[in-house]
Design a protein around this motif. Structure first.
Motif, PDB file in Angstrom:
ATOM      1  N   GLN A 148       0.813  -0.953  -0.095  1.00  0.00           N
ATOM      2  CA  GLN A 148      -0.006   0.003   0.192  1.00  0.00           C
ATOM      3  C   GLN A 148       0.865   1.224  -0.122  1.00  0.00           C
ATOM      4  O   GLN A 148       1.717   1.215   0.838  1.00  0.00           O
ATOM      5  N   GLU A 176       0.743 -13.220  -6.091  1.00  0.00           N
ATOM      6  CA  GLU A 176       0.966 -11.619  -6.187  1.00  0.00           C
ATOM      7  C   GLU A 176      -0.478 -10.977  -6.365  1.00  0.00           C
ATOM      8  O   GLU A 176      -0.931  -9.915  -5.788  1.00  0.00           O
ATOM      9  N   ASP A 180      -2.571  -8.563  -3.895  1.00  0.00           N
ATOM     10  CA  ASP A 180      -3.257  -7.288  -4.516  1.00  0.00           C
ATOM     11  C   ASP A 180      -4.645  -7.081  -4.032  1.00  0.00           C
ATOM     12  O   ASP A 180      -5.241  -6.199  -3.752  1.00  0.00           O
ATOM     13  N   CYS A 181      -5.463  -8.472  -4.203  1.00  0.00           N
ATOM     14  CA  CYS A 181      -6.774  -8.449  -3.881  1.00  0.00           C
ATOM     15  C   CYS A 181      -6.895  -7.958  -2.112  1.00  0.00           C
ATOM     16  O   CYS A 181      -7.716  -7.270  -1.765  1.00  0.00           O
ATOM     17  N   SER A 183      -4.577  -6.204  -0.735  1.00  0.00           N
ATOM     18  CA  SER A 183      -4.547  -4.950  -0.334  1.00  0.00           C
ATOM     19  C   SER A 183      -5.625  -3.978  -0.576  1.00  0.00           C
ATOM     20  O   SER A 183      -5.777  -3.062   0.133  1.00  0.00           O
ATOM     21  N   ARG A 184      -6.577  -4.297  -1.663  1.00  0.00           N
ATOM     22  CA  ARG A 184      -7.404  -3.608  -1.892  1.00  0.00           C
ATOM     23  C   ARG A 184      -8.702  -3.628  -0.930  1.00  0.00           C
ATOM     24  O   ARG A 184      -9.203  -2.496  -0.410  1.00  0.00           O
TER      25      ARG A 184
END
Length: 363
Positions: A148, A176, A180-181, A183-184
């Motif tokens: 982030q 990866e 990212d999922c 992170s969102r």
């Protein structure tokens, strides 16, 4: 030439296979991420669908989410979600200390994805062999950072048990994508927390920490509706600190603020958890008393008047004493709340006219 053609075809087939696998993974993860989830619950609940999907896609024994205690200067990784967990997880959450695993921490913080065929021998993960790896019989690890704002805030840990494993390139990319999922989803959770804080600030008096007039008007409206349906009594106290201007003149506004804070504590300690204490403004306070007859509200007012008179507020080596005037009113459930406020305000005025340190019932 023929062999070259065969090799080229095999490479194309392999490339197409990898592309198809990655496309399949991407579509599944995008579908999961598009679902509406409740981010007001714990991490285990709002990340569960992502890590369970990751476990199935990568065919691993476990997927877990670990977050740094401080992204700028991490000292610990804390396990917030895990495919082994079922339901709510009680504290304390499992932790890893940076001092115990410096190489692993350094690798994750740098953003490098760890695809360890054999976690016991890989230099980036072998630090775990005497602790984390041994009891779990973990053989292969695929760990990738969650980012982030350009910083690694944690890690997605994908574990294969019992046997070493060669991680395919599409599996590394899939891990990866899972990160990212996460992170969102974590960002949505952070935004929700910020919104809650802003909402709380909008309804909170900064000095005393009590609810403010804006909150009172909204809360009173809903309570009036509830009490009307149940045909139950609702009462209120309006409290005004006597001669508060003299306190400010003698001790300064800081001294006056200390009085307001101590009196606020006195109010919240005296009433029930379901009662609503608000600072109306200046030295005026309101206490809304659900399910309370006006006679009981008078008793509450009497205890509060006595507590206030006995309170000695220490300030710069001095003691500040004060009294309060209180108006008591039964909330008229068939009229706007402002009418009941006005009635209580008139009762306060009568209490002050009677010599202050008094309680008057609104007529």
């Amino acid at each position: 030439m023929k062999k070259l053609a065969v090799d080229s075809k095999e490479n194309d087939d392999l490339s197409n296979h990898r592309h198809n696998e990655l496309t399949h993974v991407t579509q599944r993860l995008r579908r999961v991420l598009s679902k509406e989830v409740d981010v007001s619950v714990g991490h285990q609940q709002f990340l569960a669908d992502i890590i369970l999907e990751g476990k199935a896609l990568l065919d691993v024994s476990r997927v877990s989410i670990w977050l740094f205690d401080n992204a700028a200067n991490p000292t610990r990784l804390i396990n917030y979600a895990n495919t082994d967990w079922d339901g709510l997880i009680s504290s304390p959450l499992p932790e890893l200390q940076v001092t115990d695993y410096p190489i692993y921490f350094r690798t994750i913080v740098s953003g490098e994805t760890i695809s360890a065929r054999n976690a016991l021998t890989d230099s980036r993960t072998s630090e775990f062999k005497d602790g984390y790896l041994k009891p779990q019989q973990i053989a292969a690890l695929l760990d990738t950072a969650i980012f982030q704002n350009g910083l690694a805030i944690g890690v997605v840990c994908c574990e294969g048990r019992f046997h070493p494993r060669d991680w395919l390139s599409w599996e590394v990319v899939a891990a990866e994508l899972i990160a990212d999922c996460c992170s969102r989803r974590l960002l949505v959770h952070e935004l929700w927390q910020m919104q809650q804080q802003l909402t709380e600030m909008a309804f909170q008096d900064v000095l005393t920490g009590l609810k403010n007039r804006r909150y009172l008007m909204d809360y009173a409206k809903s309570e009036m509706s509830r009490h009307q349906r149940a045909d139950r009594p609702l009462s209120l106290l309006m409290i005004d600190l006597d001669r508060f201007k003299k306190i400010n003149d003698k001790y300064g506004h800081d001294g006056g603020d200390e009085v307001l804070k101590r009196f606020s504590d006195c109010c919240t300690n005296l009433v029930r958890a379901e009662d609503c204490v608000c600072r109306l403004g200046g030295e005026e306070f309101i206490i809304l008393l659900p399910e309370t007859e006006v006679a009981s509200a008078m008793n509450v007012a009497q205890r509060l008047r006595e507590e206030a008179a006995a309170l000695k507020v220490a300030y710069e080596g001095q003691e500040i004493s004060f009294t309060v005037s209180i108006g008591v009113a039964e909330v008229n459930l068939n009229m706007p709340f402002s009418k009941s406020l006005k009635a209580a305000d008139q009762a306060v005025y009568q209490a002050k006219a009677a010599g202050r340190d008094q309680i008057k019932l609104a007529l």
